[in-house]
Design a protein around this motif. Structure first.
Motif, PDB file in Angstrom:
ATOM      1  N   THR A 101     -16.083  43.703 -11.933  1.00 54.74           N
ATOM      2  CA  THR A 101     -14.812  43.477 -11.130  1.00 54.74           C
ATOM      3  C   THR A 101     -15.826  43.846 -10.050  1.00 54.74           C
ATOM      4  O   THR A 101     -15.080  43.886  -9.049  1.00 54.74           O
ATOM      5  N   SER A 148      -9.922  48.557 -11.212  1.00 49.51           N
ATOM      6  CA  SER A 148      -9.305  47.770 -11.571  1.00 49.51           C
ATOM      7  C   SER A 148      -8.039  47.397 -10.433  1.00 49.51           C
ATOM      8  O   SER A 148      -7.792  45.829 -10.545  1.00 49.51           O
ATOM      9  N   LYS A 149      -7.530  48.478  -9.343  1.00 46.00           N
ATOM     10  CA  LYS A 149      -6.402  47.546  -8.669  1.00 46.00           C
ATOM     11  C   LYS A 149      -7.277  46.995  -7.661  1.00 46.00           C
ATOM     12  O   LYS A 149      -6.523  46.102  -6.870  1.00 46.00           O
ATOM     13  N   CYS A 150      -7.948  47.409  -6.485  1.00 41.23           N
ATOM     14  CA  CYS A 150      -8.901  47.096  -5.752  1.00 41.23           C
ATOM     15  C   CYS A 150      -8.583  44.911  -5.746  1.00 41.23           C
ATOM     16  O   CYS A 150      -8.913  44.393  -5.639  1.00 41.23           O
ATOM     17  N   TYR A 151      -9.342  45.301  -7.327  1.00 37.02           N
ATOM     18  CA  TYR A 151      -9.891  43.527  -7.894  1.00 37.02           C
ATOM     19  C   TYR A 151      -8.251  43.060  -8.622  1.00 37.02           C
ATOM     20  O   TYR A 151      -8.418  42.040  -7.933  1.00 37.02           O
ATOM     21  N   ARG A 152      -7.385  43.685  -8.485  1.00 34.80           N
ATOM     22  CA  ARG A 152      -6.174  42.936  -9.406  1.00 34.80           C
ATOM     23  C   ARG A 152      -5.572  42.215  -7.677  1.00 34.80           C
ATOM     24  O   ARG A 152      -5.170  40.909  -7.473  1.00 34.80           O
ATOM     25  N   GLU A 153      -5.748  43.327  -6.345  1.00 39.65           N
ATOM     26  CA  GLU A 153      -5.114  43.049  -5.556  1.00 39.65           C
ATOM     27  C   GLU A 153      -5.515  41.885  -5.260  1.00 39.65           C
ATOM     28  O   GLU A 153      -5.381  41.176  -4.178  1.00 39.65           O
ATOM     29  N   LYS A 154      -6.767  41.932  -5.012  1.00 38.82           N
ATOM     30  CA  LYS A 154      -8.196  40.759  -4.454  1.00 38.82           C
ATOM     31  C   LYS A 154      -8.283  39.229  -5.019  1.00 38.82           C
ATOM     32  O   LYS A 154      -8.087  38.658  -4.221  1.00 38.82           O
ATOM     33  N   LYS A 155      -7.336  39.472  -6.342  1.00 43.23           N
ATOM     34  CA  LYS A 155      -7.296  38.405  -7.069  1.00 43.23           C
ATOM     35  C   LYS A 155      -5.901  37.714  -6.378  1.00 43.23           C
ATOM     36  O   LYS A 155      -5.862  35.865  -6.358  1.00 43.23           O
ATOM     37  N   GLN A 156      -4.545  38.719  -6.731  1.00 42.16           N
ATOM     38  CA  GLN A 156      -3.513  38.427  -6.232  1.00 42.16           C
ATOM     39  C   GLN A 156      -3.842  37.588  -5.054  1.00 42.16           C
ATOM     40  O   GLN A 156      -2.949  36.699  -4.861  1.00 42.16           O
TER      41      GLN A 156
END
Length: 140
Positions: free
Chosen positions: A20, A25-33
């Protein structure tokens, strides 16, 4: 490269992984969004806990777009300041919002009603000008 357990690259305190890009996991998801979605125009913000609705991105001082959006109280059975349930004992201020007994006075809530201009208009209406002969002077 990096060891197996390192903190998140965003600095949130959780552990990041190589899969990632060293984000949790949370910061990676926000970055992708953020990367996938283009910036959108300001939309209506959800109502806060006191039941008011304001526009997102609206400035308080009335920027170049014009005057700021006026707040609207949705839940008139709750105090606008403290969100206390008021029922039939709610007091409506001249600014148009309903408050509990603790926030009913204008200095206890951010009242935007102009009492000075209101009282000046009443005095001007009641105290008409009189000339020296006792007759009323017409306003021109």
């Amino acid at each position: 490269s990096r060891p197996a357990q390192t903190t998140c690259a965003a600095g949130c305190g959780f552990f990041g992984r190589e899969e990632t890009e060293w984000y949790c996991s949370k910061c990676y998801r926000e970055k992708k969004q953020r990367e996938s979605s283009p910036p959108a125009a300001p939309q209506a913000a959800p109502a806060d806990e006191a039941g008011t609705l304001t526009l997102a991105g609206a400035t308080g001082a009335g920027g170049a777009d014009g005057p700021p959006a006026k707040r609207v109280q949705k839940k008139r059975t709750r105090c606008l300041e403290c969100n206390k349930k008021i029922g039939l004992t709610g007091l409506e201020c001249r600014c148009g919002f309903v408050f509990c007994s603790a926030h009913r006075y204008p200095d206890q809530h951010s009242c935007d009603f102009d009492y000075k201009a209101h009282d000046k208009a009443i005095l001007a209406k009641r105290n008409q000008k009189v000339d020296g002969n006792g007759g009323l002077v017409d306003k021109m």
